[in-house]
Write an enzyme that holds these catalytic residues in place. Structure first.
Site, PDB file in Angstrom:
ATOM      1  N   ALA A  50     -20.864  38.701 -47.965  1.00  0.00           N
ATOM      2  CA  ALA A  50     -22.006  39.567 -48.215  1.00  0.00           C
ATOM      3  C   ALA A  50     -22.953  39.383 -47.024  1.00  0.00           C
ATOM      4  O   ALA A  50     -22.907  38.355 -46.342  1.00  0.00           O
ATOM      5  CB  ALA A  50     -22.673  39.167 -49.510  1.00  0.00           C
ATOM      6  N   GLY A  97     -18.211  37.004 -50.067  1.00  0.00           N
ATOM      7  CA  GLY A  97     -17.961  38.346 -50.598  1.00  0.00           C
ATOM      8  C   GLY A  97     -16.687  38.963 -50.042  1.00  0.00           C
ATOM      9  O   GLY A  97     -16.048  39.792 -50.700  1.00  0.00           O
ATOM     10  N   GLU A 134     -14.028  37.706 -52.134  1.00  0.00           N
ATOM     11  CA  GLU A 134     -14.190  38.301 -53.471  1.00  0.00           C
ATOM     12  C   GLU A 134     -13.706  39.745 -53.507  1.00  0.00           C
ATOM     13  O   GLU A 134     -13.065  40.177 -54.469  1.00  0.00           O
ATOM     14  CB  GLU A 134     -15.667  38.200 -53.891  1.00  0.00           C
ATOM     15  CG  GLU A 134     -16.082  36.751 -54.105  1.00  0.00           C
ATOM     16  CD  GLU A 134     -17.573  36.590 -54.340  1.00  0.00           C
ATOM     17  OE1 GLU A 134     -18.358  36.836 -53.395  1.00  0.00           O
ATOM     18  OE2 GLU A 134     -17.974  36.231 -55.456  1.00  0.00           O
ATOM     19  N   GLU A 169     -20.361  29.914 -50.133  1.00  0.00           N
ATOM     20  CA  GLU A 169     -21.748  30.189 -50.535  1.00  0.00           C
ATOM     21  C   GLU A 169     -22.553  28.926 -50.770  1.00  0.00           C
ATOM     22  O   GLU A 169     -23.767  28.899 -50.572  1.00  0.00           O
ATOM     23  CB  GLU A 169     -21.765  31.051 -51.814  1.00  0.00           C
ATOM     24  CG  GLU A 169     -21.288  32.475 -51.622  1.00  0.00           C
ATOM     25  CD  GLU A 169     -19.797  32.682 -51.818  1.00  0.00           C
ATOM     26  OE1 GLU A 169     -19.031  31.675 -51.775  1.00  0.00           O
ATOM     27  OE2 GLU A 169     -19.380  33.825 -52.010  1.00  0.00           O
TER      28      GLU A 169
HETATM   29  N1  CO8 Z   1     -23.762  38.233 -43.046  1.00  0.00           N
HETATM   30  C1  CO8 Z   1     -24.432  38.752 -41.996  1.00  0.00           C
HETATM   31  N2  CO8 Z   1     -24.039  38.607 -40.715  1.00  0.00           N
HETATM   32  C2  CO8 Z   1     -22.909  37.899 -40.495  1.00  0.00           C
HETATM   33  C3  CO8 Z   1     -22.152  37.330 -41.543  1.00  0.00           C
HETATM   34  C4  CO8 Z   1     -22.631  37.520 -42.871  1.00  0.00           C
HETATM   35  N3  CO8 Z   1     -21.967  37.047 -43.927  1.00  0.00           N
HETATM   36  N4  CO8 Z   1     -21.113  36.682 -41.006  1.00  0.00           N
HETATM   37  C5  CO8 Z   1     -21.184  36.849 -39.664  1.00  0.00           C
HETATM   38  N5  CO8 Z   1     -22.261  37.588 -39.363  1.00  0.00           N
HETATM   39  C6  CO8 Z   1     -22.720  37.993 -38.035  1.00  0.00           C
HETATM   40  C7  CO8 Z   1     -23.342  36.825 -37.291  1.00  0.00           C
HETATM   41  O1  CO8 Z   1     -24.686  36.632 -37.681  1.00  0.00           O
HETATM   42  C8  CO8 Z   1     -23.201  37.291 -35.853  1.00  0.00           C
HETATM   43  O2  CO8 Z   1     -24.222  38.237 -35.607  1.00  0.00           O
HETATM   44  P1  CO8 Z   1     -25.127  38.092 -34.238  1.00  0.00           P
HETATM   45  O3  CO8 Z   1     -24.137  38.326 -33.138  1.00  0.00           O
HETATM   46  O4  CO8 Z   1     -26.141  39.186 -34.401  1.00  0.00           O
HETATM   47  O5  CO8 Z   1     -25.669  36.720 -34.250  1.00  0.00           O
HETATM   48  C9  CO8 Z   1     -21.875  38.046 -35.873  1.00  0.00           C
HETATM   49  O6  CO8 Z   1     -21.631  38.379 -37.235  1.00  0.00           O
HETATM   50  C10 CO8 Z   1     -20.705  37.231 -35.367  1.00  0.00           C
HETATM   51  O7  CO8 Z   1     -20.672  36.021 -36.092  1.00  0.00           O
HETATM   52  P2  CO8 Z   1     -20.566  34.578 -35.412  1.00  0.00           P
HETATM   53  O8  CO8 Z   1     -21.237  34.594 -34.078  1.00  0.00           O
HETATM   54  O9  CO8 Z   1     -21.053  33.556 -36.416  1.00  0.00           O
HETATM   55  O10 CO8 Z   1     -18.985  34.467 -35.224  1.00  0.00           O
HETATM   56  P3  CO8 Z   1     -18.110  33.136 -35.128  1.00  0.00           P
HETATM   57  O11 CO8 Z   1     -16.756  33.605 -34.704  1.00  0.00           O
HETATM   58  O12 CO8 Z   1     -18.812  32.108 -34.328  1.00  0.00           O
HETATM   59  O13 CO8 Z   1     -18.033  32.579 -36.647  1.00  0.00           O
HETATM   60  C11 CO8 Z   1     -17.776  32.761 -39.047  1.00  0.00           C
HETATM   61  C12 CO8 Z   1     -17.368  33.299 -37.638  1.00  0.00           C
HETATM   62  C13 CO8 Z   1     -17.232  31.343 -39.230  1.00  0.00           C
HETATM   63  C14 CO8 Z   1     -17.117  33.679 -40.076  1.00  0.00           C
HETATM   64  C15 CO8 Z   1     -19.288  32.760 -39.190  1.00  0.00           C
HETATM   65  O14 CO8 Z   1     -19.790  34.041 -38.811  1.00  0.00           O
HETATM   66  C16 CO8 Z   1     -19.783  32.478 -40.593  1.00  0.00           C
HETATM   67  O15 CO8 Z   1     -19.771  31.355 -41.051  1.00  0.00           O
HETATM   68  N6  CO8 Z   1     -20.259  33.538 -41.322  1.00  0.00           N
HETATM   69  C17 CO8 Z   1     -20.826  33.412 -42.621  1.00  0.00           C
HETATM   70  C18 CO8 Z   1     -19.776  33.177 -43.658  1.00  0.00           C
HETATM   71  C19 CO8 Z   1     -20.418  33.043 -45.016  1.00  0.00           C
HETATM   72  O16 CO8 Z   1     -21.165  32.143 -45.314  1.00  0.00           O
HETATM   73  N7  CO8 Z   1     -20.092  33.982 -45.919  1.00  0.00           N
HETATM   74  C20 CO8 Z   1     -20.597  33.967 -47.242  1.00  0.00           C
HETATM   75  C21 CO8 Z   1     -21.800  34.843 -47.309  1.00  0.00           C
HETATM   76  S1  CO8 Z   1     -22.571  34.793 -48.905  1.00  0.00           S
HETATM   77  C22 CO8 Z   1     -21.586  35.791 -49.861  1.00  0.00           C
HETATM   78  O17 CO8 Z   1     -20.692  36.413 -49.394  1.00  0.00           O
HETATM   79  C23 CO8 Z   1     -21.776  35.936 -51.332  1.00  0.00           C
HETATM   80  C24 CO8 Z   1     -23.094  35.486 -51.688  1.00  0.00           C
HETATM   81  C25 CO8 Z   1     -23.226  35.586 -53.161  1.00  0.00           C
HETATM   82  C26 CO8 Z   1     -24.668  35.365 -53.433  1.00  0.00           C
HETATM   83  C27 CO8 Z   1     -24.937  35.701 -54.826  1.00  0.00           C
HETATM   84  C28 CO8 Z   1     -26.258  36.429 -54.897  1.00  0.00           C
HETATM   85  C29 CO8 Z   1     -26.405  37.178 -56.190  1.00  0.00           C
END
Ligand code: CO8
Length: 258
Positions: A66, A109, A112, A132
């Site tokens: 997400a 997400g 999911e 998460e």
């Molecule tokens: N949301 C927004 N932006 C993201 C996300 C994300 N989930 N994942 C990556 N991006 C963006 C980064 O911010 C980056 O943007 P920018 O260039 O502007 O800084 C771009 O994508 C590229 O990402 P990275 O530079 O981090 O790429 P890497 O190759 O270094 O790393 C990873 C890849 C390991 C996948 C890393 O991006 C990462 O850890 N991402 C987040 C993964 C994560 O935590 N996902 C779970 C999100 S929470 C969710 O999905 C459910 C939440 C439920 C909450 C319940 C609420 C009701």
């Protein structure tokens, strides 16, 4: 089809290919993506010429979760009032079969949504995870439930509590994915499998999907009764007559979807 900004939708014969297309954000799922997916899946379901769909991302990421940037400033009242994420139930309400073709990251997400599909075909570079907890939250789009159903409590609990990623080979052993293929062949394999499903009697495909899903949502006795009643019901369709006649006549069935 046009008008979408975060996804690409292309008919490939009787298969609808939907590609998540926010490469700069690793296909992070924001409200716009959800809105467009709801529309695309509804259009697929309503199109009499389309019988199976494939949802995919890029080679690097199916979806990295997400959209954290969209969520970070939300408060409880707004999340609760808007029933944030409830819209995904409209995607899972799709009646026709669809496959998730997953390469690269399927995190949070992203994992999911892949699990919302009827099954997952994974590239050998796929990485699944529910990280998460590292953000101070939990899965919110069904992950704690679907992952536990798919791979059992021990592995699901470990993944949710540690946020560790599971590679494709382990995901196949654990029963999370139907099949692992080389990354370069992922789309072809998924489209080929979808074309096979699309070549079946359409009502039987929907009925098979409904009854396998019933195994997750009901007890055994109710599930078996549901299966038997749907099975009986298909004897009211033209395609049952055609399918069985074609077998006896040693020819290919011609489905009408009636
Ligand atoms: N949301 C927004 N932006 C993201 C996300 C994300 N989930 N994942 C990556 N991006 C963006 C980064 O911010 C980056 O943007 P920018 O260039 O502007 O800084 C771009 O994508 C590229 O990402 P990275 O530079 O981090 O790429 P890497 O190759 O270094 O790393 C990873 C890849 C390991 C996948 C890393 O991006 C990462 O850890 N991402 C987040 C993964 C994560 O935590 N996902 C779970 C999100 S929470 C969710 O999905 C459910 C939440 C439920 C909450 C319940 C609420 C009701």
């Amino acid at each position: 089809m046009s008008g979408y900004q975060t996804i690409l939708v292309e008919p490939r014969g009787a298969v609808t290919l939907i590609t998540l297309n926010r490469p700069k954000a690793l296909n992070a799922l924001n409200s716009q993506v959800l809105g467009e997916l709801i529309e695309a899946f509804a259009a697929f379901d309503a199109d009499d010429g389309q019988h199976c769909a494939v949802l995919t991302g890029s080679e690097k990421a199916f979806a990295a979760g997400a959209d954290i940037k969209e969520m970070q400033d939300q408060g409880f009242a707004r999340m609760y009032a808007s029933n944030f994420f409830a819209g995904w139930e409209r995607v899972t309400a799709t009646r026709k079969p669809w496959i998730a073709a997953v390469a690269g990251y399927a995190l949070g997400g992203g994992c999911e949504v892949a699990m919302m599909a009827d099954f997952i075909i994974a590239a050998d570079n796929a990485q699944f995870g529910q990280p998460e907890i590292k953000l101070g939250v939990t899965p919110g789009m069904g992950g704690s439930q679907r992952l536990t159903h798919a791979i059992g409590k021990a592995k699901a609990m470990e993944m949710c509590l540690t946020g560790r990623m599971m590679g494709a080979a382990e995901a196949e052993r654990a029963g999370l994915v139907a099949r692992v293929v080389p990354a370069a062949e992922l789309l072809d394999e998924a489209l080929k499998t979808a074309a096979t499903i699309a070549s079946m009697a359409p009502l039987a495909a929907i009925a098979n999907k409904e009854m396998v899903n019933a195994a997750f949502e009901t007890g055994l006795a109710q599930g078996i009764l549901f299966e038997r009643r749907l099975f009986h019901g298909l004897f009211g369709t033209e395609d049952q007559k055609e399918g069985m006649a074609a077998f006896v006549d040693k020819r290919k069935a011609e489905w009408t979807g009636r």
